[in-house]
Design an enzyme around this catalytic site. Structure first.
Site, PDB file in Angstrom:
ATOM      1  N   SER A  57       0.855  -1.193   0.000  1.00  0.00           N
ATOM      2  CA  SER A  57       0.000   0.000   0.000  1.00  0.00           C
ATOM      3  C   SER A  57       0.892   1.244   0.000  1.00  0.00           C
ATOM      4  O   SER A  57       2.103   1.146   0.233  1.00  0.00           O
ATOM      5  CB  SER A  57      -0.881   0.011   1.265  1.00  0.00           C
ATOM      6  OG  SER A  57      -0.059   0.196   2.403  1.00  0.00           O
ATOM      7  N   ASP A  96      -1.198  -1.568  -3.995  1.00  0.00           N
ATOM      8  CA  ASP A  96      -2.557  -1.676  -3.472  1.00  0.00           C
ATOM      9  C   ASP A  96      -3.150  -0.258  -3.333  1.00  0.00           C
ATOM     10  O   ASP A  96      -2.507   0.624  -2.747  1.00  0.00           O
ATOM     11  CB  ASP A  96      -2.449  -2.352  -2.090  1.00  0.00           C
ATOM     12  CG  ASP A  96      -3.772  -2.817  -1.542  1.00  0.00           C
ATOM     13  OD1 ASP A  96      -4.720  -3.013  -2.326  1.00  0.00           O
ATOM     14  OD2 ASP A  96      -3.853  -3.009  -0.301  1.00  0.00           O
ATOM     15  N   HIS A  97      -4.334  -0.034  -3.859  1.00  0.00           N
ATOM     16  CA  HIS A  97      -5.024   1.248  -3.725  1.00  0.00           C
ATOM     17  C   HIS A  97      -4.202   2.458  -4.155  1.00  0.00           C
ATOM     18  O   HIS A  97      -4.079   3.435  -3.410  1.00  0.00           O
ATOM     19  CB  HIS A  97      -5.503   1.468  -2.269  1.00  0.00           C
ATOM     20  CG  HIS A  97      -6.534   0.486  -1.835  1.00  0.00           C
ATOM     21  ND1 HIS A  97      -7.837   0.555  -2.253  1.00  0.00           N
ATOM     22  CD2 HIS A  97      -6.454  -0.613  -1.061  1.00  0.00           C
ATOM     23  CE1 HIS A  97      -8.512  -0.456  -1.750  1.00  0.00           C
ATOM     24  NE2 HIS A  97      -7.693  -1.198  -1.022  1.00  0.00           N
ATOM     25  N   GLY A 193     -10.575  -3.861   7.143  1.00  0.00           N
ATOM     26  CA  GLY A 193     -10.402  -3.829   8.581  1.00  0.00           C
ATOM     27  C   GLY A 193     -11.003  -5.027   9.291  1.00  0.00           C
ATOM     28  O   GLY A 193     -11.501  -5.968   8.667  1.00  0.00           O
ATOM     29  N   GLY A 226     -10.923  -6.310   1.033  1.00  0.00           N
ATOM     30  CA  GLY A 226     -11.598  -6.428   2.331  1.00  0.00           C
ATOM     31  C   GLY A 226     -12.065  -7.830   2.650  1.00  0.00           C
ATOM     32  O   GLY A 226     -13.166  -8.030   3.157  1.00  0.00           O
ATOM     33  N   SER A 228     -10.763 -10.249   4.735  1.00  0.00           N
ATOM     34  CA  SER A 228     -10.344 -10.945   5.950  1.00  0.00           C
ATOM     35  C   SER A 228     -11.558 -11.541   6.650  1.00  0.00           C
ATOM     36  O   SER A 228     -12.649 -10.975   6.608  1.00  0.00           O
ATOM     37  CB  SER A 228      -9.611  -9.981   6.892  1.00  0.00           C
ATOM     38  OG  SER A 228      -8.272  -9.832   6.463  1.00  0.00           O
ATOM     39  N   ASN A 268      -7.894 -10.152  -1.501  1.00  0.00           N
ATOM     40  CA  ASN A 268      -6.979  -9.344  -0.695  1.00  0.00           C
ATOM     41  C   ASN A 268      -7.184  -9.611   0.798  1.00  0.00           C
ATOM     42  O   ASN A 268      -8.296  -9.443   1.307  1.00  0.00           O
ATOM     43  CB  ASN A 268      -7.255  -7.857  -0.925  1.00  0.00           C
ATOM     44  CG  ASN A 268      -6.808  -7.368  -2.279  1.00  0.00           C
ATOM     45  OD1 ASN A 268      -6.454  -8.162  -3.146  1.00  0.00           O
ATOM     46  ND2 ASN A 268      -6.824  -6.063  -2.466  1.00  0.00           N
ATOM     47  N   ILE A 269      -6.093  -9.962   1.450  1.00  0.00           N
ATOM     48  CA  ILE A 269      -6.162 -10.237   2.893  1.00  0.00           C
ATOM     49  C   ILE A 269      -5.007  -9.531   3.595  1.00  0.00           C
ATOM     50  O   ILE A 269      -3.842  -9.763   3.262  1.00  0.00           O
ATOM     51  CB  ILE A 269      -6.106 -11.762   3.156  1.00  0.00           C
ATOM     52  CG1 ILE A 269      -7.344 -12.449   2.550  1.00  0.00           C
ATOM     53  CG2 ILE A 269      -6.006 -12.049   4.665  1.00  0.00           C
ATOM     54  CD1 ILE A 269      -7.307 -13.965   2.573  1.00  0.00           C
ATOM     55  N   SER A 271      -5.878  -7.708   7.164  1.00  0.00           N
ATOM     56  CA  SER A 271      -6.230  -7.647   8.590  1.00  0.00           C
ATOM     57  C   SER A 271      -6.035  -8.981   9.313  1.00  0.00           C
ATOM     58  O   SER A 271      -5.575  -9.006  10.465  1.00  0.00           O
ATOM     59  CB  SER A 271      -7.681  -7.194   8.759  1.00  0.00           C
ATOM     60  OG  SER A 271      -7.830  -5.896   8.242  1.00  0.00           O
TER      61      SER A 271
HETATM   62  P1  13P Z   1      -8.802  -6.690   4.889  1.00  0.00           P
HETATM   63  O1  13P Z   1      -8.739  -5.471   5.761  1.00  0.00           O
HETATM   64  O2  13P Z   1     -10.153  -7.323   4.956  1.00  0.00           O
HETATM   65  O3  13P Z   1      -7.719  -7.655   5.173  1.00  0.00           O
HETATM   66  O4  13P Z   1      -8.622  -6.204   3.366  1.00  0.00           O
HETATM   67  C1  13P Z   1      -7.347  -5.974   2.824  1.00  0.00           C
HETATM   68  C2  13P Z   1      -7.403  -5.294   1.509  1.00  0.00           C
HETATM   69  O5  13P Z   1      -8.419  -5.193   0.848  1.00  0.00           O
HETATM   70  C3  13P Z   1      -6.155  -4.735   0.973  1.00  0.00           C
HETATM   71  O6  13P Z   1      -6.374  -4.017  -0.202  1.00  0.00           O
HETATM   72  O1  G3H Z   2      -6.666  -1.850   2.017  1.00  0.00           O
HETATM   73  C1  G3H Z   2      -5.812  -1.525   2.836  1.00  0.00           C
HETATM   74  C2  G3H Z   2      -4.734  -2.474   3.213  1.00  0.00           C
HETATM   75  O2  G3H Z   2      -5.126  -3.277   4.291  1.00  0.00           O
HETATM   76  C3  G3H Z   2      -3.472  -1.721   3.494  1.00  0.00           C
HETATM   77  O3  G3H Z   2      -3.567  -1.040   4.686  1.00  0.00           O
HETATM   78  O4  G3H Z   2      -3.010   1.318   4.069  1.00  0.00           O
HETATM   79  O5  G3H Z   2      -2.847   0.512   6.453  1.00  0.00           O
HETATM   80  O6  G3H Z   2      -1.186  -0.256   4.721  1.00  0.00           O
HETATM   81  P1  G3H Z   2      -2.580   0.230   5.003  1.00  0.00           P
HETATM   82 ZN    ZN Z   3      -8.256  -3.044  -0.321  1.00  0.00          ZN
END
Ligand code: 13P
Ligand code: G3H
Ligand code: ZN
Length: 325
Positions: A57, A96-97, A193, A226, A228, A268-269, A271
């Site tokens: 990220s 990521d993002h 989260g 998201g 997890s 994506n995992i 959390s």
């Molecule tokens: P979680 O917070 O559910 O693990 O999602 C992670 C995620 O989407 C990272 O981009």
């Molecule tokens: O989607 C978010 C991921 O869990 C990354 O989290 O931005 O706190 O590194 P972070």
């Molecule tokens: Zn995400």
């Protein structure tokens, strides 16, 4: 243009997704910020013979330093080879993002093989324009791009949304056609989260919307953020050892398994990994308060993370055994 990911031994996601869609499994996308997380991911995926997406990220880039991260990813490829007698699992390095064109460009220059441009918070037309701009650059370097349609509830980096805006199945075909994106993250009730649902809610995702989306873009690579599951045994260990995680609830693994059998080919995992590490560290701190060597608590954290990810690959994503499809 900077470093090419191919010279680092990384792969983009195109082939991985094509095989995952036809094979009825999903590629794990695990976030990493530090050495122990990276080691756990590579050990787990090598031992289960799973392809993997190492996910970074912008927060991770700030935390760990972008140059160090690049060398860590390169190290990950060499480490995977060492663990497997010279034959490494396919490893993609993914942003990521990504919030804008500039960060995507910077990651491509630093050797990423895949980037996400997250325009989901923009109006539709702006999302299309931003995504297309990143795709046009990335494809010149054979870097694959993930876009997003629909907004997940919860916090994503600095942006937060109180409610889900589910992906509109009617928009996906147009979005994919206009942007030429390689994969699409959708919003069907997952969220970021450890607090995805409130007690008393029915923790279900909208597999019906997923099915509608698949009808509009058959065989196209779909991504779930998201995802997890917030294992309750880990939450219990954390709370029994001084933690305060009240009402942490995630997505049922059975639902993710069902999604992975469909066109969902990246899950994506992050959390769950944080919970596994925290549970292990808290346990050491309560049972061995005399310990102060970081290896004595980061080691068990790494082992806990590895076991979690091995189980995910085998039981949830179904990616185990598919490294060399
Ligand atoms: P979680 O917070 O559910 O693990 O999602 C992670 C995620 O989407 C990272 O981009
Ligand atoms: O989607 C978010 C991921 O869990 C990354 O989290 O931005 O706190 O590194 P972070
Ligand atoms: Zn995400």
């Amino acid at each position: 243009m900077g470093i090419c990911y191919k010279d680092l031994g990384l792969v983009n996601t195109r082939d991985l997704f094509a095989k995952a869609v036809t094979g009825g499994y999903a590629i794990p996308a695990y976030n990493f910020n530090n050495m122990e997380q990276m080691q756990a991911i590579i050990q787990a995926c090598t031992e289960t013979e799973s392809p993997v997406i190492l996910q970074v990220s912008s927060g991770a880039r700030k935390y760990a330093n972008e140059t160090l991260l690049r060398y860590m990813a390169q190290g990950a490829v060499e480490y995977a080879k060492e663990l497997n007698n010279g034959k490494n699992i396919p490893i993609a390095l993914h942003l990521d993002h990504g919030s804008d064109f500039e960060i995507c460009k910077s990651c491509i220059e630093y050797g990423f093989s895949s980037v996400m441009i997250d325009g989901s918070h923009h109006p539709y037309d702006k999302n299309v324009d931003e995504t297309k701009k990143v795709v046009d650059l990335a494809h010149q370097f054979d870097v694959t791009v993930e876009g997003e349609l629909g907004v997940l509830a919860g916090v994503e980096d600095d942006v937060s949304a109180e409610h889900h805006t589910y992906t509109e199945p009617d928009q996906v075909e147009d979005f994919v056609k206009k942007t030429n994106v390689d994969s699409l993250a959708i919003s069907i009730g997952t969220s970021h989260g450890a607090f995805k649902f409130k007690p008393g809610q029915n923790p279900k995702i909208r597999l019906d919307i997923l099915a509608e989306i698949e009808k509009r873009i058959p065989g196209f690579a779909i991504v779930l953020h998201g995802s997890s599951s917030v294992p309750q045994d880990l939450v219990k260990i954390i709370n029994e050892n001084g933690g305060k995680l009240k009402d942490a609830i995630g997505i049922g693994e059975d639902q993710l398994r069902a999604a992975a059998k469909s066109a969902v080919c990246k899950i994506n995992i992050d959390s769950d990994g944080r919970l596994a590490m925290t549970a292990a560290i808290r346990k050491v701190f309560t049972t061995k308060p005399e310990e102060f060597d970081p290896r004595k608590y980061l080691g068990p954290a790494r082992d806990g993370l590895k076991e979690l990810y091995k189980r995910k690959n085998i039981e949830v994503l179904g990616s185990a055994g598919h490294a060399w499809d």
